[in-house]
Design an enzyme around this catalytic site. Structure first.
Site, PDB file in Angstrom:
ATOM      1  NE  ARG A 207      -3.359  -0.140   2.907  1.00  0.00           N
ATOM      2  CZ  ARG A 207      -3.798   0.157   4.144  1.00  0.00           C
ATOM      3  NH1 ARG A 207      -3.475  -0.615   5.174  1.00  0.00           N
ATOM      4  NH2 ARG A 207      -4.522   1.234   4.335  1.00  0.00           N
ATOM      5  CG  HIS A 250      -6.965  -2.862  10.883  1.00  0.00           C
ATOM      6  ND1 HIS A 250      -5.861  -2.540  10.126  1.00  0.00           N
ATOM      7  CD2 HIS A 250      -8.026  -2.272  10.277  1.00  0.00           C
ATOM      8  CE1 HIS A 250      -6.243  -1.790   9.100  1.00  0.00           C
ATOM      9  NE2 HIS A 250      -7.546  -1.613   9.166  1.00  0.00           N
ATOM     10  CG  ASP A 323      -7.023   4.433  10.298  1.00  0.00           C
ATOM     11  OD1 ASP A 323      -8.041   4.147   9.631  1.00  0.00           O
ATOM     12  OD2 ASP A 323      -5.943   3.829  10.175  1.00  0.00           O
TER      13      ASP A 323
END
Length: 602
Positions: A207, A250, A323
């Protein structure tokens, strides 16, 4: 409580439209807040406290329609948010934005997406204080994309890093932004500005544009210009830099132990470049950087990082978006009621996707009423958000049309450009004995085996099937056999048997580890004497753990556009122009097998 003055919806829309000219001028720190935008300040003055708080939140919602989703999506909305539909979400919480996800059934097809966007905007303009919404998504391309075919899927960041061209990076972003805007999606959470200096990074990897801060900075700035030139707010992420971690925010709270000087030289350059390019929004990271904040708060909740460094040192006065607040990295240290409040106090403006919207919304409302957050501080964030909406023209033209969708989404010129860009990205790392390019007259019977990771948007099937189909279109006979991410002994033997009599075996590999049975598959195939071509379809590090392969390429993703380009390179229909944007460490990580900039050609 703030008392709302009475005014008509038509008046407010007129005021918002009049603000556009001022809002499209880049706002500098000297013109911060309402001083440079008197028309938007008047819109703000009409808003209740509840409406102001709502503007801060960007929320997920299930359903393909703003007013008539499927029953399963209604049930999910009631369970997770307490509303039935997107329209009810806007009416109840006055949210300033909505984020689209494919798993939330927001992105089925282009006309549906456009209709959903229009339904959401109608809900926003039906409020007592009519304000359009800022609809967003994660359309990084490569391995992260929420909108799939027939939209154009361009190569992702590390592939563009391998191409090394600012012009191609900008063109790719402009194509992507043009199509997003036609769908009513006006804020894209891209480009990734993290510098991926850690090959073990589990969440950034391909990414990122690469491991060279200066090269990443150039490509980030190019994509900012491309997206924003197409009328979409770009978002550089994840500040202050998520590139050197072995943990995934995450599920964990990563620590990055760069010194302040290392941060300045390694992590900061792409964000500085984004600010200099006029970036509309910057996303925070749920990471701890002790050298930047000794209190060891996640950056999303750190005033020294967001206000001290981003606002004051870098001079950034655009929108700061968190985020996703449902990620474990930001929830580890504080409760879900404190996280949104602390994010605002740290310097954030948009609060993205809290796990419990009602709890978060009321927590912020209470913090303002109790004086923990001043109304002036709240107004500063709301004005930044309104200013961005005005700059994007949402007060003037909030709606999109099917005609506009049909004119640009997935049009042939865009698809052809995506293929041309992809041809510049494929990287050839090994070509023993000049095996490549393959000639279908002498090496025409191929077996394609290998990994079959979950398909991102931009894929029409398993990588093996896509590669085989691409080879067949180029004149080869190609058979596909998916062997999986962890091929069993039986599957390996099936592949070995299928390789008998083939001219070449092409193996798609996916993040090969020292103990991966993908290695066993390659060794067994190579031991049969058939030439093996390895195609690394995610991280380019696989070649360090594969022996016996005659040729090896890196595609940086397994989307159709990249796999088709790899087939063209193998067949000699395109030259391998890509150069590694990251170093490939040897099996002994203290040594480098292939440095940044390495790549073969023919």
């Amino acid at each position: 409580m703030h008392h709302r003055a009475t005014t008509s919806r038509r008046t407010l829309l007129t005021v918002g439209a009049a603000a556009v000219a001022a809002a499209t001028t880049r706002v500098t720190p000297a013109r911060a807040h309402s001083g440079g935008d008197p028309q938007l300040a008047r819109v703000l003055a009409r808003m209740s406290l509840e409406e102001k708080v709502g503007q801060l939140f960007v929320m997920r919602v299930y359903g393909h329609s703003a007013t008539d989703p499927d029953q399963a999506d209604i049930d999910a909305n009631l369970r997770e948010i307490g509303v039935r539909t997107a329209a009810e979400l806007v009416a109840t919480y006055h949210v300033g934005g909505i984020i689209y996800f494919s798993w939330a059934h927001n992105t089925r097809d282009p006309h549906q997406i456009a209709d959903l966007s229009n339904g959401i905007q109608r809900a926003g303009l039906a409020q007592a204080t009519p304000v359009p919404l800022l609809i967003s998504t994660d359309q990084e391309h490569g391995i992260v994309a929420r909108v799939g075919e027939p939209a154009t899927l361009v190569p992702g960041a590390m592939a563009l890093g391998a191409a090394g061209s600012r012009g191609l990076a900008r063109h790719a972003a402009h194509i992507a932004g043009t199509e997003l805007a036609a769908l009513g999606i006006r804020q894209n959470y891209a480009p990734v500005a993290d510098v991926n200096v850690n090959p073990a990074n589990p969440v950034i990897g391909v990414r990122s544009f690469g491991a060279d801060p200066r090269a990443v900075a150039r490509l980030v700035a190019a994509q900012v210009k491309g997206y924003q030139g197409a009328g979409v707010a770009a978002t550089a992420k994840h500040f202050p830099g998520h590139g050197d971690t072995t943990a995934d925010s995450h599920t964990n709270l990563p620590y990055i132990h760069h010194t302040r000087e290392q941060w300045r030289t390694l992590d900061a350059p792409p964000f500085r470049a984004a600010v200099a390019a006029g970036i509309d929004s910057i996303m925070t990271a749920h990471i701890v950087v002790p050298s930047l904040d000794p209190a060891e708060d996640p950056a999303t909740l750190s005033r020294p990082i967001l206000t001290g460094i981003l606002r004051e040192q870098l001079g950034y006065d655009g929108v700061v978006v968190t985020d996703s607040l449902d990620m474990q990295g930001v929830r580890t240290k504080y409760g879900d009621d404190r996280v949104p409040v602390l994010a605002l106090k740290a310097g954030c403006d948009q609060l993205l996707n809290p796990p419990d919207l009602d709890l978060a919304w009321h927590a912020v409302l209470k913090a303002v009423r109790d004086g923990e957050i001043s109304e002036a501080r709240l107004d500063a964030s709301v004005l930044r958000i309104l200013r961005l909406k005005a700059k994007l023209g949402l007060f003037r033209r909030p709606y999109v049309t099917h005609t506009g969708v049909d004119r640009v989404v997935g049009k042939r010129a865009h698809l052809d450009a995506a293929d041309r860009i992809a041809d510049e990205t494929t990287t050839l790392l090994r070509n023993t004995g000049g095996l490549l390019p393959l000639d279908p007259r002498t090496h025409g019977d191929l077996l394609v085996v290998g990994a079959d990771p979950a398909s991102p948007s931009g894929t029409t099937g398993p990588p093996t099937a896509t590669l085989a189909a691409a080879f067949r279109e180029l004149g080869f006979t190609a058979t596909a056999l998916s062997t999986g991410l962890s091929p069993t002994a039986a599957r390996i033997e099936e592949a070995v048997a299928a390789a008998d009599g083939k001219d070449v075996v092409v193996v798609a590999t996916y993040n090969v580890s020292p103990t991966s049975t993908q290695r066993t598959l390659v060794l067994r195939l190579a031991s049969r004497g058939v030439p093996v071509v390895a195609v690394a379809i995610r991280n380019p590090y696989d070649i360090a753990r594969l022996s016996g392969v005659r040729a090896a390429l890196a595609t940086y993703s397994w989307t159709d556009v990249e796999l088709r380009a790899a087939a063209r390179v193998v067949a000699g229909r395109a030259r391998p122009h890509g150069r590694l944007p990251v170093p490939v460490p040897a099996a002994d990580p203290a040594h480098v097998l292939y440095p940044i900039g390495y790549g073969l050609s023919y």
